[in-house]
Design an enzyme around this catalytic site. Structure first.
Site, PDB file in Angstrom:
ATOM      1  N   LYS A 125     -23.963 -34.830 -32.459  1.00 26.53           N
ATOM      2  CA  LYS A 125     -25.136 -35.632 -32.177  1.00 26.53           C
ATOM      3  C   LYS A 125     -24.808 -36.745 -31.201  1.00 26.53           C
ATOM      4  O   LYS A 125     -25.589 -37.067 -30.309  1.00 26.53           O
ATOM      5  CB  LYS A 125     -25.753 -36.160 -33.472  1.00 26.53           C
ATOM      6  N   LYS A 207     -27.496 -20.130 -30.710  1.00 27.31           N
ATOM      7  CA  LYS A 207     -27.828 -20.271 -32.134  1.00 27.31           C
ATOM      8  C   LYS A 207     -29.285 -20.735 -32.270  1.00 27.31           C
ATOM      9  O   LYS A 207     -29.713 -21.646 -31.560  1.00 27.31           O
ATOM     10  CB  LYS A 207     -26.875 -21.317 -32.741  1.00 27.31           C
ATOM     11  N   LYS A 210     -33.779 -25.877 -33.931  1.00 30.17           N
ATOM     12  CA  LYS A 210     -34.949 -26.580 -33.399  1.00 30.17           C
ATOM     13  C   LYS A 210     -34.570 -27.463 -32.211  1.00 30.17           C
ATOM     14  O   LYS A 210     -35.369 -27.683 -31.320  1.00 30.17           O
ATOM     15  CB  LYS A 210     -35.685 -27.371 -34.481  1.00 30.17           C
TER      16      LYS A 210
HETATM   17  P1  AMP Z   1     -30.863 -27.253 -40.454  1.00 32.06           P
HETATM   18  O1  AMP Z   1     -32.343 -27.282 -40.437  1.00 32.06           O
HETATM   19  O2  AMP Z   1     -30.231 -27.013 -39.133  1.00 32.06           O
HETATM   20  O3  AMP Z   1     -30.316 -28.430 -41.170  1.00 32.06           O
HETATM   21  O4  AMP Z   1     -30.438 -25.971 -41.321  1.00 32.06           O
HETATM   22  C1  AMP Z   1     -30.830 -25.707 -42.641  1.00 32.06           C
HETATM   23  C2  AMP Z   1     -29.991 -24.559 -43.174  1.00 32.06           C
HETATM   24  O5  AMP Z   1     -30.208 -23.388 -42.383  1.00 32.06           O
HETATM   25  C3  AMP Z   1     -28.482 -24.813 -43.155  1.00 32.06           C
HETATM   26  O6  AMP Z   1     -27.866 -24.249 -44.301  1.00 32.06           O
HETATM   27  C4  AMP Z   1     -28.038 -24.128 -41.895  1.00 32.06           C
HETATM   28  O7  AMP Z   1     -26.696 -23.740 -41.945  1.00 32.06           O
HETATM   29  C5  AMP Z   1     -28.981 -22.927 -41.828  1.00 32.06           C
HETATM   30  N1  AMP Z   1     -29.209 -22.528 -40.433  1.00 32.06           N
HETATM   31  C6  AMP Z   1     -29.881 -23.224 -39.486  1.00 32.06           C
HETATM   32  N2  AMP Z   1     -29.907 -22.558 -38.305  1.00 32.06           N
HETATM   33  C7  AMP Z   1     -29.220 -21.402 -38.517  1.00 32.06           C
HETATM   34  C8  AMP Z   1     -28.897 -20.266 -37.689  1.00 32.06           C
HETATM   35  N3  AMP Z   1     -29.308 -20.188 -36.424  1.00 32.06           N
HETATM   36  N4  AMP Z   1     -28.174 -19.279 -38.243  1.00 32.06           N
HETATM   37  C9  AMP Z   1     -27.765 -19.326 -39.544  1.00 32.06           C
HETATM   38  N5  AMP Z   1     -28.050 -20.354 -40.369  1.00 32.06           N
HETATM   39  C10 AMP Z   1     -28.762 -21.391 -39.881  1.00 32.06           C
END
Ligand code: AMP
Ligand code: TRP
Length: 341
Positions: A125, A207, A210
């Site tokens: 970040k 990946k 958002k």
């Molecule tokens: P975040 O909204 O990025 O905090 O992600 C919430 C959950 O979704 C976490 O456990 C992340 O590891 C998983 N996650 C988010 N994006 C991905 C992705 N592209 N592939 C696999 N897992 C993801």
């Protein structure tokens, strides 16, 4: 569909308790679903479990109260629509359990600053030019408190959360060493990560995230869904030529949805030629639409009854606070904190 492995036993004799948190900082997407939420839904009715919407974590990056409120209710709606049964588990708000921030403070005092400086999310970040507030810096400590305040032993998360769970394990061990060496109070939790969905690709092949603007929402539909699926980046192999499914983003997404037979059938069509990326995208579109058809219906009904959603969160919060108090009583005593009320 990726297989679901068994839970790994923990090293200690604590009862299996599954915990996980999800940030209400945006619309949930397929990366969140396959990386984490799907596993949450699969596990929630099999174990004592606590799932919380981590609104304090979201505040480290989302400081727009109306958006935070909206996303918070959206996450609850998404879980209920996707099959979370509140009579089998607990879904609630992180901020409804004040013991979480209390335990965070105790953890601050046993965490070397140097360990937090190595945090990948923090480093990322900062590298992206985001202002590093103290909340962002201390994010892994709050996450450790989230897990340990319920005595969590298994933590289903996406692969990018491995380091945060590692920090949590260190903190549990350090707390036990320092304050409860004869009778450990905190379990050393295990991450529960499915290797074959380690990273769900987004429409641009990076990946799905958002922050890259490359997401496909779990509940996207109609024109919006079609537009996103059609925009998935592929190479320019002509329709009639054979193609390699294993290097194709569309196929990577198809693999997450399709049964093994369907997946093999589509892979064979790629290799045979005469099957274009347009065909693959249409197949993906159908798979997404079918997979979430029921959930989409349920969500539409639930949306009209937010009182019910609030009731679910309230009841989950009662269970969350009770369990947190069970853990916090010995934690306070061990640390020498006297309570006079
Ligand atoms: P975040 O909204 O990025 O905090 O992600 C919430 C959950 O979704 C976490 O456990 C992340 O590891 C998983 N996650 C988010 N994006 C991905 C992705 N592209 N592939 C696999 N897992 C993801
Ligand atoms: N950091 C996690 C994420 O971005 C969310 C989270 C907060 C979490 N507290 C947690 C995950 C506790 C598992 C357990 O996805």
């Amino acid at each position: 569909m990726p297989a679901t492995p068994e839970l790994k036993p923990t090293e200690t004799n604590f009862p299996a308790i599954v915990v996980s948190g999800i940030q209400p900082s945006g619309t949930l997407h397929l990366g969140n679903y396959f990386g984490a939420i799907r596993q949450h839904i699969l596990l929630h009715d099999q174990f004592q479990s606590y799932f919380f919407i981590v609104n304090y974590h979201a505040l480290t990056t989302l400081q727009d109260p109306e958006a935070l409120k909206k996303y918070t209710i959206d996450v609850a709606l998404d879980y209920l629509a996707l099959g979370f049964d509140p009579s089998k588990s607990n879904l609630f708000l992180q901020s409804d359990v004040p013991q979480v921030t209390e335990l965070s403070w105790i953890f601050y005092t046993i965490t070397p600053v140097s360990q937090l400086e190595k945090g990948v999310s923090f480093k990322d970040k900062v590298a992206q030019g985001l202002t590093a507030n103290a909340g962002l810096f201390n994010y892994p400590i709050l996450q450790a408190a989230d897990i340990l305040v319920y005595g969590g032993t298994q933590v289903p998360v996406g692969a990018d959360q491995k380091q945060n769970v590692e920090i949590c394990r260190d903190l549990a061990a350090r707390f036990n060493d320092r304050f409860a060496s004869e009778n450990p109070i905190l379990p050393i939790p295990e991450p529960y990560i499915l290797d074959d969905v380690a990273v769900v690709p987004g429409t641009d092949g990076r990946k799905m995230s958002k922050s890259y603007g490359n997401t496909i929402g779990i509940f996207d539909e109609g024109k919006e869904l079609k537009k996103k699926v059609m925009s998935i980046v592929t190479d320019s192999t002509p329709l009639e030529d054979p193609k390699d499914p294993d290097t194709c983003n569309v196929f990577a997404l198809i693999s997450l949805f399709a049964s093994d037979d369907r997946r093999e059938e589509i892979a064979a069509a790629y290799r045979a030629g005469g099957y274009g990326y347009g065909h693959a995208k249409n197949d993906l579109l159908s798979l997404i639409t079918e997979t979430f058809a029921e959930a989409r219906e349920r969500r539409r009904t639930l949306e009209t009854d937010t009182d019910y959603v609030i009731d679910v969160l309230r009841a989950g919060g009662v269970q969350g606070r009770e369990q947190a108090e069970r853990i916090m009583e010995p934690v306070r005593t061990a640390a020498g904190l006297i309570t006079t009320y």
